[in-house]
Design a protein around this motif. Structure first.
Motif, PDB file in Angstrom:
ATOM      1  N   SER A   2     -65.745   2.330 -16.179  1.00  0.00           N
ATOM      2  CA  SER A   2     -66.556   3.433 -16.695  1.00  0.00           C
ATOM      3  C   SER A   2     -66.023   4.782 -16.233  1.00  0.00           C
ATOM      4  N   LYS A   3     -65.249   4.786 -15.134  1.00  0.00           N
ATOM      5  CA  LYS A   3     -64.666   6.032 -14.632  1.00  0.00           C
ATOM      6  C   LYS A   3     -63.390   6.395 -15.383  1.00  0.00           C
ATOM      7  N   GLN A   4     -62.815   5.410 -16.089  1.00  0.00           N
ATOM      8  CA  GLN A   4     -61.606   5.664 -16.859  1.00  0.00           C
ATOM      9  C   GLN A   4     -61.983   6.261 -18.215  1.00  0.00           C
ATOM     10  N   LYS A   5     -61.150   7.162 -18.706  1.00  0.00           N
ATOM     11  CA  LYS A   5     -61.415   7.799 -19.992  1.00  0.00           C
ATOM     12  C   LYS A   5     -60.809   7.019 -21.154  1.00  0.00           C
ATOM     13  N   TYR A   6     -59.717   6.310 -20.892  1.00  0.00           N
ATOM     14  CA  TYR A   6     -58.997   5.614 -21.967  1.00  0.00           C
ATOM     15  C   TYR A   6     -58.659   4.185 -21.567  1.00  0.00           C
TER      16      TYR A   6
ATOM     17  N   THR B 296     -40.056  17.810 -35.259  1.00  0.00           N
ATOM     18  CA  THR B 296     -40.767  16.925 -34.337  1.00  0.00           C
ATOM     19  C   THR B 296     -42.118  16.562 -34.933  1.00  0.00           C
ATOM     20  N   LEU B 297     -42.367  15.269 -35.061  1.00  0.00           N
ATOM     21  CA  LEU B 297     -43.687  14.801 -35.485  1.00  0.00           C
ATOM     22  C   LEU B 297     -44.509  14.550 -34.221  1.00  0.00           C
ATOM     23  N   ASP B 298     -45.472  15.423 -33.975  1.00  0.00           N
ATOM     24  CA  ASP B 298     -46.314  15.316 -32.781  1.00  0.00           C
ATOM     25  C   ASP B 298     -47.369  14.244 -33.025  1.00  0.00           C
ATOM     26  N   LEU B 299     -47.179  13.075 -32.423  1.00  0.00           N
ATOM     27  CA  LEU B 299     -48.063  11.929 -32.680  1.00  0.00           C
ATOM     28  C   LEU B 299     -49.490  12.171 -32.203  1.00  0.00           C
ATOM     29  N   ASN B 300     -49.666  12.925 -31.116  1.00  0.00           N
ATOM     30  CA  ASN B 300     -51.016  13.194 -30.625  1.00  0.00           C
ATOM     31  C   ASN B 300     -51.770  14.147 -31.542  1.00  0.00           C
ATOM     32  N   GLN B 301     -51.036  15.028 -32.237  1.00  0.00           N
ATOM     33  CA  GLN B 301     -51.685  15.903 -33.218  1.00  0.00           C
ATOM     34  C   GLN B 301     -52.121  15.094 -34.438  1.00  0.00           C
ATOM     35  N   LEU B 302     -51.359  14.051 -34.767  1.00  0.00           N
ATOM     36  CA  LEU B 302     -51.729  13.191 -35.901  1.00  0.00           C
ATOM     37  C   LEU B 302     -53.076  12.523 -35.677  1.00  0.00           C
TER      38      LEU B 302
ATOM     39  N   LYS C 268     -55.429  13.440 -33.332  1.00  0.00           N
ATOM     40  CA  LYS C 268     -56.287  14.298 -32.513  1.00  0.00           C
ATOM     41  C   LYS C 268     -57.765  14.184 -32.887  1.00  0.00           C
ATOM     42  N   LYS C 269     -58.057  14.079 -34.186  1.00  0.00           N
ATOM     43  CA  LYS C 269     -59.452  14.020 -34.637  1.00  0.00           C
ATOM     44  C   LYS C 269     -60.165  12.778 -34.115  1.00  0.00           C
ATOM     45  N   GLN C 270     -59.426  11.712 -33.906  1.00  0.00           N
ATOM     46  CA  GLN C 270     -60.010  10.477 -33.381  1.00  0.00           C
ATOM     47  C   GLN C 270     -59.961  10.418 -31.850  1.00  0.00           C
ATOM     48  N   ASP C 271     -59.399  11.454 -31.230  1.00  0.00           N
ATOM     49  CA  ASP C 271     -59.265  11.518 -29.769  1.00  0.00           C
ATOM     50  C   ASP C 271     -58.434  10.357 -29.228  1.00  0.00           C
ATOM     51  N   VAL C 272     -57.442   9.942 -30.028  1.00  0.00           N
ATOM     52  CA  VAL C 272     -56.548   8.855 -29.643  1.00  0.00           C
ATOM     53  C   VAL C 272     -55.203   9.452 -29.220  1.00  0.00           C
ATOM     54  N   LEU C 273     -54.633   8.944 -28.130  1.00  0.00           N
ATOM     55  CA  LEU C 273     -53.336   9.418 -27.643  1.00  0.00           C
ATOM     56  C   LEU C 273     -52.262   8.388 -27.984  1.00  0.00           C
ATOM     57  N   VAL C 274     -51.163   8.852 -28.576  1.00  0.00           N
ATOM     58  CA  VAL C 274     -50.090   7.948 -28.997  1.00  0.00           C
ATOM     59  C   VAL C 274     -48.767   8.410 -28.405  1.00  0.00           C
ATOM     60  N   LYS C 275     -48.000   7.461 -27.882  1.00  0.00           N
ATOM     61  CA  LYS C 275     -46.683   7.763 -27.329  1.00  0.00           C
ATOM     62  C   LYS C 275     -45.697   6.690 -27.787  1.00  0.00           C
ATOM     63  N   GLY C 276     -44.626   7.113 -28.429  1.00  0.00           N
ATOM     64  CA  GLY C 276     -43.598   6.173 -28.841  1.00  0.00           C
ATOM     65  C   GLY C 276     -42.800   5.696 -27.637  1.00  0.00           C
ATOM     66  N   THR C 277     -42.534   4.396 -27.562  1.00  0.00           N
ATOM     67  CA  THR C 277     -41.758   3.845 -26.448  1.00  0.00           C
ATOM     68  C   THR C 277     -40.442   3.221 -26.911  1.00  0.00           C
TER      69      THR C 277
ATOM     70  N   VAL D  95     -50.732   3.175 -27.239  1.00  0.00           N
ATOM     71  CA  VAL D  95     -51.897   3.847 -27.816  1.00  0.00           C
ATOM     72  C   VAL D  95     -53.030   3.845 -26.789  1.00  0.00           C
ATOM     73  N   LYS D  96     -53.562   5.027 -26.499  1.00  0.00           N
ATOM     74  CA  LYS D  96     -54.695   5.136 -25.572  1.00  0.00           C
ATOM     75  C   LYS D  96     -55.952   5.476 -26.378  1.00  0.00           C
ATOM     76  N   VAL D  97     -56.915   4.554 -26.314  1.00  0.00           N
ATOM     77  CA  VAL D  97     -58.158   4.692 -27.081  1.00  0.00           C
ATOM     78  C   VAL D  97     -59.278   5.112 -26.117  1.00  0.00           C
ATOM     79  N   PRO D  98     -60.084   6.123 -26.491  1.00  0.00           N
ATOM     80  CA  PRO D  98     -61.163   6.570 -25.596  1.00  0.00           C
ATOM     81  C   PRO D  98     -62.227   5.485 -25.408  1.00  0.00           C
ATOM     82  N   LEU D  99     -62.726   5.364 -24.180  1.00  0.00           N
ATOM     83  CA  LEU D  99     -63.747   4.361 -23.873  1.00  0.00           C
ATOM     84  C   LEU D  99     -65.130   4.842 -24.263  1.00  0.00           C
ATOM     85  N   LYS D 100     -65.313   6.147 -24.338  1.00  0.00           N
ATOM     86  CA  LYS D 100     -66.642   6.673 -24.683  1.00  0.00           C
ATOM     87  C   LYS D 100     -66.563   7.461 -25.958  1.00  0.00           C
TER      88      LYS D 100
END
Length: 199
Positions: free
Chosen positions: A49-53, A164-170, A172-181, A194-199
């Motif tokens: 519950s203390k984690q955001k994603y 540059t295609l900024d994946l986090n801007q893509l 952003k509305k869903q509050d999801v963080l994306v990083k290509g590996t 992909v980091k999905v918000p817990l709340k």
């Protein structure tokens, strides 16, 4: 002296009340206390519950990558004079249409895709076609940057000839963080964290 009679009913009543009282206390203790397993689950739940994603690793092929990226591009493109989409095949291609002198003109940018240090998709432009005419990449990128608002999703650098295609801007509305590996066109493998918000 007269011998006192023992009132068995009275003693039976007190014994029964005592048994009920002890049983009630035992049940109350059992009901309100947690097992070791429940305590461990509660600790894990409190920690989460203390984690955001929460983090998920996703692997896509070319078809899936094209569908996913273009879905978010459509959602993020502003109502303007330019529309574009992304296609991964043997290379990464950006295709779009715009109006020049009142007429629809198609353009195609052939690029070499890599990942930048932030895990965004970096497109190194190799060649540009306006209709069937080849055009200088730097000149076209500068023209597009100065005349069209692509938002924060597509960042153009005319000097470096990159987009540059900024994946986090893509996302952003869903509050999801994306990083290509990993971005491997040859083996048809694209990996993202992909980091999905817990709340």
């Amino acid at each position: 002296m007269e011998e006192k009679k023992v009132n068995y009913w009275k003693w039976a009543f007190f014994v029964l009340v005592g048994i009920l009282f002890i049983s009630g206390c035992y049940l109350a203790t059992k009901v309100t206390s947690q097992t070791k397993e429940q305590t461990n689950i509660a600790k894990v739940s409190d920690k989460n519950s203390k984690q955001k994603y929460t983090s998920v690793d996703v692997t896509l092929d070319k078809k899936q990558a094209n569908a996913t990226i273009n879905y978010y591009l459509r959602k993020n493109q502003k109502k303007g004079k330019i529309k574009y989409r992304f296609l991964v095949d043997k290379s990464a291609i950006m295709m779009g249409t715009t109006k020049i002198l009142g007429k629809n003109v198609s353009f195609t940018l052939y690029t070499k895709p890599t990942l930048d240090k932030n895990g965004n998709i970096l497109l190194k432009v190799k060649s540009v076609a306006i209709g069937s005419l080849n055009a200088p990449a730097g000149f076209i990128l500068k023209y597009v940057k100065n005349n069209y608002d692509l938002g924060k999703v597509a960042i153009i650098d005319p000097k470096a000839k990159t987009i540059t295609l900024d994946l986090n801007q893509l996302t952003k509305k869903q509050d999801v963080l994306v990083k290509g590996t990993k971005l491997d066109l040859v083996n048809d493998e694209f990996k993202f964290n992909v980091k999905v918000p817990l709340k």
